[in-house]
Write an enzyme that holds these catalytic residues in place. Structure first.
Site: not given
Lengths: 417, 364
Positions: B142, B169, B172, B264, B304, B332
């Site tokens: 990440r 991402h 996700q 988001d 998310c 996830r």
């Protein structure tokens, strides 16, 4: 160096591309240019629509000074803080989504033409039936480079350089039937100046503009609005197309954008922007730190001082004074334009030429375009008192000239709108 | 003058009913096709959704459904496999779900907190990779910069997974579309509206929507649209799947008739300094009950997480009956299990996955 010396030197050193007027300007302030002898000239042309905030504007001076101390150039291989900031401002006021920066109007128009061709290529790859042809307008003027000149109507700008870019057909401006007849799946873009400048201050009609939009939407062709002269406030709105409630796919900007520092910009929708991928188009100087900083200063000033409202009010006053003038002078056959992009059509090319020359002798700068049209593109900071000075001078000049040109047959083309 | 709606690729005209008839076959149709996709994915990196083919994405989705339905079938699929996680940014869901995923597949996770030490600073990414590949079977990163992930992937002999970068991402997005498949049977033909910043999450969602044949509509403020190259790629993919990509600025138009509304945070990690500037720009893009009322009556709301309550989404929507945000969070884990199985060569087709229906959603 005095005027005569400069003239002599230029005549031996420069290409002969311009017929210059015999005046040497060394400075300027507000709406005035100052010559070598200290005489002030009221400038109603602003360098053909460039010096939008007049001369020696403190905001522009400060931006130039500040930026010149820090950074003048990076190339487009690296970032600087100006481009995204300016692009955001331009997309906000235009309703369009993406920007390509360059150095001049013709370069912006070249980018627009290339993008329209490339966008059509993408559509063809997806199986859409669309060609490579441009429809351009009679009496149009889009610039001097090979693509721009190909979409420019007047033969004297095109013919000596033939063959210019192929696949351009000219449509009678504001003739909806001609537009419909010439439009087909072969067309990748329709090129329109919402308010023709060089062509003699002719506005596009709402019906014609709307038809062009509708035709483009029917095939995926792009509507290209050239706002190099009419854009960024000149007509009292940020863009002339905003008077019509019609959004083009591409528009081009240049003259006033950085208040005298060379800069051009092409704006487009997200969809049109897909036409370019990295490496397909570029520029060395476009969007440089100095030009961006000055352009942001111009926009800041215009927004802070509510310049659009000032342009609208002063433009209406100016136009009304010209209309009054027309009632007193039979030689004025039409008064046209919006905001501070105005023109009066004279019934004689020679009379128009003499009138412009005599205005210059009275230290008032205007110009003549399309042979018979006196064109006014003053700085946005023009005030009513300046309008009165100019219109009164023109009134006296036309009175004197009228007798000499009495009975002259109308010359040049009349309104083609 | 209204802002112009830009529709790229086969239309779903705004607010119009979209045909849900598939124009391409996206589901895995045979054991051979599944097996080929698994074979191709084994040992690969996942830096971007665009690294996957349409068939590979379908295989991952299918495996995720199987893993969730029958976790015991995969209890020892990754026995003794070692996964290392380097995170430059904070994480709840990503870290916990990756650890839970590998642990329940029989493997082991090592977490290295890099929040104070950017990757590549103490030693080069290349040297890191040459160490890690001697001990580890897979690397999860990440990062702030997407280049860090692609560089590590280029240097490392073991697979690298993007667990969030400034560009994408992917984990996700896979979990989110897995959630939609659970809810609607298939993502094909769904009208998926993303409202807000055209950020990394948005990029991966666009690409995933394109791969699964959904109609993705993105409404973002001026200056916050997705990146042009991602749009290019998503359109290119959607051309083969019958999906479409539409960009606009009007959030109401975007959600009108939508099956899913996604948002988001207005200010992604790394852009905190812009929070004050962004707040008023994003205000009209808040997903609230009024905005949701323009979507289909049975539309789902997605996020998310973490959410800034009553900023980009109201409590009423986030906690309301249409919200599937915690299903997304749970998924996830299942989706990442499928990813780990695929990249580490532990994938297998089971009876439950083979029989899974992949029919387009039927409206009642």
């Amino acid at each position: 160096m005095k005027l005569a010396s400069i003239q002599a030197a230029e005549s031996k050193l420069l290409l002969h591309t311009y017929e210059r007027n015999p005046y040497l300007f060394v400075g300027g302030h507000d709406v005035y240019l100052r010559d070598e002898n200290g005489n002030d000239f009221l400038d109603l042309l602003s360098g053909i629509g460039v010096s939008a905030l007049g001369y020696a504007h403190p905001a522009i001076e400060a931006a130039i000074l500040d930026q010149s101390k820090r950074l003048l150039h990076t190339s487009n291989l690296f970032y600087h803080e100006g481009t995204a900031n300016l692009a955001l401002r331009l997309t906000e006021i235009s309703g369009l989504d993406r920007v390509f920066f360059c150095n001049s109007g013709t370069e912006a128009w070249e980018a627009a033409l290339k993008l329209a061709r490339s966008h059509a290529r993408l559509l063809r790859e997806k199986g859409r039936k669309i060609g490579t042809k441009f429809l351009a307008m009679e009496h149009s003027f889009h610039g001097r480079t090979m693509g721009s000149v190909a979409t420019t109507h007047k033969e004297k700008y095109r013919e000596p350089f033939a063959p210019v870019m192929p696949d351009v057909e000219f449509v009678r401006f504001n003739d909806v039937d001609d537009l419909r007849a010439k439009f087909s799946n072969d067309v990748c873009g329709i090129c329109i100046e919402p308010l023709q400048g060089e062509g003699g201050i002719h506005p596009v009609s709402k019906e014609f503009f709307a038809t062009a939009r509708e035709l483009c939407d029917s095939t995926g062709a792009l509507l290209l609005a050239d706002e190099i002269q009419s854009g960024l406030g000149r007509t009292g709105k940020w863009f002339a197309y905003q008077h019509y409630g019609i959004l083009p796919d591409i528009t081009t900007l240049a003259k006033p954008i950085a208040g005298g520092i060379p800069m051009g910009a092409m704006l487009c929708t997200d969809e049109a922007a897909l036409g370019f991928t990295p490496g397909q188009h570029g520029t060395t100087f476009g969007g440089g730190p100095l030009a961006c900083a000055v352009a942001i200063a111009v926009l800041d000033t215009m927004q802070r001082e509510n310049t659009l409202a000032h342009i609208q009010a002063t433009g209406e006053f100016f136009k009304s004074k010209l209309q009054e003038l027309a009632t007193r002078h039979d030689c004025i056959v039409d008064v046209r334009g919006t905001g501070l992009m105005l023109g009066i059509e004279i019934n004689s090319a020679e009379l128009a030429k003499q009138a412009a020359a005599q205005m210059m002798e009275r230290r008032i700068i205007i110009n003549r375009t399309s042979e018979t049209v006196l064109r006014f593109l003053p700085p946005y900071i023009l005030e009513r008192k300046h309008v009165e000075i100019a219109v009164n001078a023109l009134d006296e000049i036309l009175k004197d000239l009228a007798a000499a040109y009495a009975g002259t047959a109308p010359a040049g083309e009349k309104a083609h709108g | 003058m209204g802002s112009k709606t830009v529709v790229m690729n086969p239309k779903p005209a705004d607010g119009e009913e979209i045909s849900r008839k598939p124009t391409a076959t996206l589901g895995i149709q045979s054991d051979t096709a599944f097996s080929e996709a698994s074979k191709r994915l084994s040992g690969r990196d996942l830096c971007s959704i665009a690294d996957l083919t349409v068939q590979e994405m379908a295989a991952i989705m299918e495996l995720a459904h199987a893993v969730k339905a029958n976790p015991e079938d995969f209890r020892h699929a990754l026995d003794a496999r070692q996964m290392v996680m380097f995170f430059e940014k904070a994480s709840l869901r990503t870290r916990v779900t990756f650890e839970a995923a590998i642990n329940t597949l029989g493997g082991n996770a090592i977490f290295v907190d890099q929040t104070q030490s950017p990757l590549g600073e103490r030693e080069s990414l290349s040297d890191m990779a040459r160490n890690l590949e001697r001990w580890m079977n897979i690397i999860v990163l990440r990062t702030y910069a997407h280049d860090t992930i692609t560089e590590m992937a280029a240097c490392s002999k073991v697979p690298v997974i993007n667990a969030l970068s400034d560009l994408e991402h992917p984990c996700q997005a896979i979990a989110d579309f897995f959630t939609l498949e659970e809810r609607f049977g298939s993502a094909q033909g769904l009208r998926f509206a993303y409202v807000g910043d055209g950020n990394n999450v948005c990029h991966s969602l666009m690409l995933t929507a394109a791969q699964l044949g959904a109609h993705c509509i993105v409404a973002s403020p001026k200056g916050f649209a997705p990146k042009l190259d991602i749009i290019h790629k998503a359109i290119e993919i959607s051309e083969s799947t019958g999906g479409s990509i539409t960009l606009m600025h009007d959030p109401i138009k975007a959600v009108t008739g939508a099956d899913a509304v996604y948002t988001d945070v207005c200010t992604s990690m790394g852009f905190e300094h812009e929070a004050t500037k962004r707040a008023p720009i994003f205000k009209p893009y808040q997903v609230n009950e009024e905005l949701m009322s323009h979507a289909q009556p049975d539309a789902v709301f997605m996020h998310c997480l973490p959410a800034h309550r009553n900023a980009e989404v109201t409590d009423a929507v986030l906690d309301g009956p249409q919200s599937v945000v915690f299903d997304q969070a749970e998924n996830r884990m299942h989706a990442q299990k499928a990813l780990l199985l695929m990249l580490l060569g532990g994938a297998k087709r089971t009876a439950s996955s083979r029989n899974r229906s992949s029919q387009p959603r039927k409206r009642s």
